[in-house]
Design a protein around this motif. Sequence first.
Motif, PDB file in Angstrom:
ATOM      1  N   SER A  74       0.833  -1.204   0.000  1.00  0.00           N
ATOM      2  CA  SER A  74       0.000   0.000   0.000  1.00  0.00           C
ATOM      3  C   SER A  74       0.866   1.251   0.000  1.00  0.00           C
ATOM      4  N   ASP A  75       0.247   2.384  -0.286  1.00  0.00           N
ATOM      5  CA  ASP A  75       0.979   3.651  -0.339  1.00  0.00           C
ATOM      6  C   ASP A  75       1.633   4.009   0.988  1.00  0.00           C
ATOM      7  N   ASP A  76       1.058   3.484   2.090  1.00  0.00           N
ATOM      8  CA  ASP A  76       1.659   3.791   3.392  1.00  0.00           C
ATOM      9  C   ASP A  76       2.731   2.767   3.793  1.00  0.00           C
ATOM     10  N   GLY A  77       3.094   1.893   2.849  1.00  0.00           N
ATOM     11  CA  GLY A  77       4.200   0.975   3.080  1.00  0.00           C
ATOM     12  C   GLY A  77       3.826  -0.388   3.621  1.00  0.00           C
ATOM     13  N   GLU A  78       2.556  -0.614   3.981  1.00  0.00           N
ATOM     14  CA  GLU A  78       2.135  -1.909   4.521  1.00  0.00           C
ATOM     15  C   GLU A  78       2.074  -2.943   3.395  1.00  0.00           C
ATOM     16  N   ILE A  79       2.555  -4.155   3.684  1.00  0.00           N
ATOM     17  CA  ILE A  79       2.588  -5.218   2.676  1.00  0.00           C
ATOM     18  C   ILE A  79       1.552  -6.294   3.032  1.00  0.00           C
ATOM     19  N   PHE A  80       0.749  -6.666   2.046  1.00  0.00           N
ATOM     20  CA  PHE A  80      -0.293  -7.678   2.212  1.00  0.00           C
ATOM     21  C   PHE A  80       0.023  -8.865   1.299  1.00  0.00           C
ATOM     22  N   ASN A  81       0.108 -10.046   1.895  1.00  0.00           N
ATOM     23  CA  ASN A  81       0.297 -11.276   1.130  1.00  0.00           C
ATOM     24  C   ASN A  81      -1.049 -12.003   1.106  1.00  0.00           C
ATOM     25  N   ILE A  82      -1.731 -11.942  -0.008  1.00  0.00           N
ATOM     26  CA  ILE A  82      -3.130 -12.391  -0.117  1.00  0.00           C
ATOM     27  C   ILE A  82      -3.198 -13.711  -0.874  1.00  0.00           C
TER      28      ILE A  82
END
Length: 676
Positions: free
Chosen positions: A99-107
């Motif tokens: 995300s733009d705020d740097g959070e990474i999501f592994n979906i």
Amino acid sequence: MAISEVEFKKEKKILGKVHKLLGDTLEELGSEVIQDEEDLTEFKKMMWENANSFDAAEAKQVMYATAMEADKAYQKQKYFKKLNSIKNKPYFASIVFKSDDGEIFNIYMSLTYLKDSDTNNILYDWRSPICSLFYDYETGPCSYKAPGGVFSGELKRKRQYKIENNKLIGVFDNSLNIDDDVLQEVLARESSEKMKNVVNTIQQEQNKVIRNLEDNNLIVQGIAGSGKTTVALHRIAFLLYQLKNLSSNDILIFSPNNIFTEYISDVLPSLGEDNTLQTTFADYLNTFIDEFEYVESFTDFVSRYYSYSEINPDLVEYKQSDQIIDDLDNYLDNYISNCKFTSDFKEGVKNLILKDDLNEMLHDRYSKLPLFERLDEMAEKLSSNYYKGSKKKIPTFMKLFRENSNFEKDYNKIFKDFFLSEYCRYKLSEKEVNSFINKEFINYEDALIYTYIKGRLEGFLYEGRIKQVIIDEAQDYNRLQYIIINNIFKKADFTILGDINQNINPYYKYKSLKDLSDLFRGDTKYIELLKTYRSSPEIIDYTNRILGLKHVNAIRKDNNKPVIIRKNVENLKKRIVDDINYLQSNYKSTAVITKDLKEAEQLYELIKADIDISLVDANTKFFKKELIIIPAYVSKGLEFDSVIIYNDRNNTYRKNEKNLLYVACTRCQHELYIYN
């Protein structure tokens, strides 16, 4: 693109963890489901034993509580079934989103969701907002829309999995373009008995149809093999997920025939949803028209034309035309305006009913209602006025209305009188009109007119419970049908799918399905699907030439199987049996598609002793796709690995029948033979 050995080992560990969590969840949930059933049974027993001790308010409250508990138990059972269906293949794809705020999501994407003990999502339902990134974007900048707003970022990775019996067979990083390994593998497979879900290969243009929530109505023009029906079914699954007050019983699919209804019957259950209501338009008309024994099917209607058994095609063309709508409206407006009460009458000893008062009620006070509905309202009003609110005299007033007016509720007469009136542009004798009225069934084209007349005069069979209507093969419906449908489903949103190139209604054609836009309430969006996933490039090149098309994009890779043309075959029986045996030895399903049913029956009789083949017609509900003979106009929507197009030398496809030939040829995936 295959991944590294290190990455592959990581993915194997993840699959092992998911498999264990899934097994533990199923075990725990299964126990809860059993306990819920026992508790609910005990609760209902207690209610029954103590029913006499409840007052009305308490009984209502208890019934509501029971219904709520029953619904909770049902939802839990439904989720248990979904989890059970994915236990051997828990997921099919994954994405990494930053995300733009740097959070990474592994979906990890699945047919349903799965949470761990801390209620963190381990598997995401493919319909969840973030999963749209997988279908809509290649790696790079991206965004998705969710209830909380629009979320932007970067798609770092897209990955697909081949899992069989919880064993990781293959892992691919890709961008889901024309060279996508998984898509090409799916396309290369042989066709199955029934249509299957395609959640792992949904394409961007298809996803725009599936996930559209902005527009009330969608009109989808999709070329042959573009996945229109598949998209429609996945759209239903998506709407059931997104719209909380929508259930399968709120959705109705209009299918072209009963064969097709059976063919698509596994898709929604494989997506974890119940099948919706399904019908053909002719079957639906049967519920509205009880003056005839049955309504002719659409298939039998077009069969009359293609078998040259229709004695008056010009009349049928008029009955199917847009012109007749205006003619019917003018006739009915005139009919209604001339309806009147012709004399005063007495009801009982004292009650004098004046004809002028009745005519004022008929044409002024209740003028917004359909004609015969006005009589119902008038009878109720008079009964209430003269008998202190009682409705018991309604039948008496209705009888007196009939005896003292110049009109009656006789739809056969009204229908007949239209064709003998000055409003009908096609001049007919009474004998000619009687020929299509005085019989046990009503022709398909007449049933549309009959329904419209009946609907205008007494109101259409309103279906308020239906919230979504899906119409497949939309190009075969004329404008009058859409007017009828709109009057029946006044609160529904519509998904209309079709292809003007596959029109088999010989009496009615659209320049574009976009012409339907003005018929629907609310926002209507027109979308085109321009890629075909069904046929090989060789077959597409041949079918393009039938209609002079150039815009069809083939997604399948070449299979180096040219279309085989067989003309003036000397020993037909031997040649066609040899071809069938060859195709059967190389493919799972083969269809011999004839021009009409008579031809199908003749060919079946010729070869049935030499080969195990099934004859399929419009009334067939269950059949095996391995080897069938089927008329072209019944084959719509189906697909086969290999196809033989057969027509007798003396029954060739004429220039105005090229759309039917196009439909027949585009049923084929891999190898196509053309006889005569």
